[in-house]
Design a protein around this motif. Sequence first.
Motif, mmCIF file in Angstrom:
data_model
loop_
_atom_site.group_PDB
_atom_site.id
_atom_site.type_symbol
_atom_site.label_atom_id
_atom_site.label_comp_id
_atom_site.label_asym_id
_atom_site.label_seq_id
_atom_site.Cartn_x
_atom_site.Cartn_y
_atom_site.Cartn_z
ATOM 1 N N THR A 1 0.853 -1.192 0.000
ATOM 2 C CA THR A 1 0.000 0.000 0.000
ATOM 3 C C THR A 1 0.889 1.242 0.000
ATOM 4 N N GLU A 2 0.319 2.379 -0.434
ATOM 5 C CA GLU A 2 1.119 3.610 -0.491
ATOM 6 C C GLU A 2 1.583 4.089 0.885
ATOM 7 N N ARG A 3 0.752 3.798 1.889
ATOM 8 C CA ARG A 3 1.121 4.233 3.237
ATOM 9 C C ARG A 3 1.047 3.045 4.181
ATOM 10 N N VAL A 4 1.942 3.051 5.126
ATOM 11 C CA VAL A 4 1.930 1.968 6.107
ATOM 12 C C VAL A 4 2.078 2.576 7.500
ATOM 13 N N ARG A 5 1.292 2.022 8.411
ATOM 14 C CA ARG A 5 1.317 2.474 9.805
ATOM 15 C C ARG A 5 2.150 1.475 10.602
ATOM 16 N N LEU A 6 3.160 2.004 11.272
ATOM 17 C CA LEU A 6 4.013 1.159 12.109
ATOM 18 C C LEU A 6 3.691 1.451 13.567
ATOM 19 N N ARG A 7 3.386 0.412 14.314
ATOM 20 C CA ARG A 7 3.162 0.571 15.756
ATOM 21 C C ARG A 7 4.461 0.182 16.445
ATOM 22 N N LEU A 8 5.261 1.189 16.753
ATOM 23 C CA LEU A 8 6.596 0.970 17.295
ATOM 24 C C LEU A 8 6.524 0.808 18.808
ATOM 25 N N LEU A 9 7.120 -0.254 19.299
ATOM 26 C CA LEU A 9 7.206 -0.493 20.747
ATOM 27 C C LEU A 9 8.661 -0.764 21.094
ATOM 28 N N ASN A 10 9.196 -0.002 22.017
ATOM 29 C CA ASN A 10 10.521 -0.332 22.539
ATOM 30 C C ASN A 10 10.343 -1.296 23.701
ATOM 31 N N ALA A 11 10.547 -2.586 23.421
ATOM 32 C CA ALA A 11 10.440 -3.622 24.461
ATOM 33 C C ALA A 11 11.830 -4.095 24.883
ATOM 34 N N SER A 12 12.808 -3.227 24.733
ATOM 35 C CA SER A 12 14.160 -3.533 25.185
ATOM 36 C C SER A 12 14.252 -3.320 26.685
ATOM 37 N N THR A 13 15.288 -3.885 27.281
ATOM 38 C CA THR A 13 15.425 -3.753 28.731
ATOM 39 C C THR A 13 16.003 -2.403 29.129
ATOM 40 N N ALA A 14 16.874 -1.833 28.302
ATOM 41 C CA ALA A 14 17.570 -0.612 28.733
ATOM 42 C C ALA A 14 17.879 0.375 27.615
ATOM 43 N N ARG A 15 17.836 -0.078 26.369
ATOM 44 C CA ARG A 15 18.311 0.765 25.277
ATOM 45 C C ARG A 15 17.238 1.740 24.811
ATOM 46 N N THR A 16 17.651 2.984 24.572
ATOM 47 C CA THR A 16 16.795 3.999 23.965
ATOM 48 C C THR A 16 17.172 4.115 22.490
ATOM 49 N N TYR A 17 16.149 4.229 21.629
ATOM 50 C CA TYR A 17 16.383 4.311 20.182
ATOM 51 C C TYR A 17 16.032 5.696 19.666
ATOM 52 N N ASN A 18 16.589 6.010 18.525
ATOM 53 C CA ASN A 18 16.202 7.212 17.776
ATOM 54 C C ASN A 18 15.782 6.714 16.392
ATOM 55 N N LEU A 19 14.480 6.418 16.257
ATOM 56 C CA LEU A 19 14.000 5.719 15.068
ATOM 57 C C LEU A 19 13.649 6.688 13.949
ATOM 58 N N GLY A 20 14.028 6.292 12.751
ATOM 59 C CA GLY A 20 13.754 7.090 11.568
ATOM 60 C C GLY A 20 14.217 6.292 10.363
ATOM 61 N N PHE A 21 14.302 6.935 9.238
ATOM 62 C CA PHE A 21 14.716 6.207 8.037
ATOM 63 C C PHE A 21 16.115 6.639 7.620
ATOM 64 N N THR A 22 16.822 5.697 7.042
ATOM 65 C CA THR A 22 18.205 5.935 6.663
ATOM 66 C C THR A 22 18.307 7.121 5.707
ATOM 67 N N ASP A 23 17.288 7.311 4.847
ATOM 68 C CA ASP A 23 17.336 8.443 3.905
ATOM 69 C C ASP A 23 16.763 9.727 4.525
ATOM 70 N N GLU A 24 16.467 9.682 5.820
ATOM 71 C CA GLU A 24 15.955 10.852 6.562
ATOM 72 C C GLU A 24 14.641 11.399 5.994
ATOM 73 N N ARG A 25 13.889 10.554 5.302
ATOM 74 C CA ARG A 25 12.561 10.983 4.844
ATOM 75 C C ARG A 25 11.694 11.353 6.040
ATOM 76 N N THR A 26 10.708 12.174 5.807
ATOM 77 C CA THR A 26 9.796 12.486 6.901
ATOM 78 C C THR A 26 8.641 11.485 6.905
ATOM 79 N N PHE A 27 7.983 11.418 8.033
ATOM 80 C CA PHE A 27 6.785 10.580 8.194
ATOM 81 C C PHE A 27 5.891 11.305 9.185
ATOM 82 N N HIS A 28 4.694 10.749 9.410
ATOM 83 C CA HIS A 28 3.790 11.374 10.374
ATOM 84 C C HIS A 28 3.724 10.559 11.660
ATOM 85 N N LEU A 29 4.032 11.222 12.758
ATOM 86 C CA LEU A 29 3.780 10.628 14.068
ATOM 87 C C LEU A 29 2.296 10.849 14.349
#
Length: 428
Positions: free
Chosen positions: A187-215
């Motif tokens: 599909t043209e758009r996809v919704r990602l339900r992101l969950l950080n289920a790690s024990t300690a690590r904080t992420y900075n999630l985005g795309f390698t090409d730095e495209r924008t998306f909608h939170l």
Amino acid sequence: VEEDGTRVFELTAQEGTSEFRPGVATPTWGFDGPYLGPTLRAKVGERVAVEVTNDLGEATTVHWHGMHLPPEMDGGPHQMIEPGETWRPTWVIDQPAATLWYHPHPHGRTEQHVYRGLAGMFLLDDPAAAPDLPATYGVDDVPVVVQDKHLDDEGRLTLDRNSTEPGLMGSMVMVNGTVGAYHEVTTERVRLRLLNASTARTYNLGFTDERTFHLVGTDGGLLAEPHETSRVRLSPGERAEVVVELEPGEVATLDSDSPDLGDVAAPAAFGGRDVFEVLELRAAPTLTPSPPVPDVLAEVPRIPESAATVTRELEVAVRMINGRSMDLSRIDEVVTEGATEIWEVRSIDPLTHNFHIHDVQFQVLDVDGEPPPPELAGWKDTVYLEPRRTYRLIMQFADYSDPDSPYMFHCHLLRHEDEGLMGQLVVV
Ligand code: C2O
Ligand code: CU
């Protein structure tokens, strides 16, 4: 669904093995399978019940993270399930549509139990909420459980890679239990339900090409309006719903790149310099059209500051809140049913911490006196604490008074939680 309309789920915590490294069987735990658990899904207003059976060799619990529910159904450290036993909490879904999750909460053992694989998503649906968002599960509405791991030479999961602070910084990142995960997008758009289920690590999630998306959503539900951005910081326990647009035939790589952890002492030790590929989105040569992201997503009424009758100050440090370590027999905060409260939370450490409160979704009033950034403008149950900054959180304890059964509040870096960075509140 039973005759009285209760939606009943069954979950069995069990041991198994997973293949994280080709040809190597890694001992893992899961619900109804060797690793992680099924996505549970219920509608707003529905009564649910979960029959949780413990087939492990030790006691555990299952906590419904982000859920508004009576304290004895909460699955915290007071609701232990002994090996061979079944626990059956039941409650009515009484909060907006949201991406919640479930995981064990046995005091002192939470890091181990979650790390071995006990976690799953719990989605709350409201058919009336933002109907134009992608919503076909597994097609254009995709759960993305992000976790870091470290395997020893025999392929066993280990928590010992680095020193004790702040917990494991694993050498690999997996999505939904898969190393090198990808999703075929149709599909043209996809919704990602992101969950950080790690024990300690904080992420900075985005795309390698730095495209924008909608939170479009945070811990406790949809934002009032979409926020266009290219990165989302997620600390352990936090969720973000994002909608990303793809071109036919392209590959977009979700990654995590050098999270800004605030004024911590040694960012590299806390993962602040780490870069990982997380998930590849592979678009088909032709894509089904998706409606544009709506301009208005949900009503998020602001809790007026003037409604608060109590202000509490909570100073967070390693192993302690306000100088005290967790004591299962001590009640730290007594809240009056119906009260609106402001919690002023501040980490006084040069370390990474976050802050999670059971039962309620809160709103961030301000951070060091400044209005919250868009990613903290919606409902939250967990917030990253940049060191030495004051986060003023406002919340309502509407119901479920029970002087005998506490809810927890704690740092969601699981080693910190296990080591005592947790307190108990009762609603009376
Ligand atoms: Cu996600 Cu007290 O827990
Ligand atoms: Cu902490």
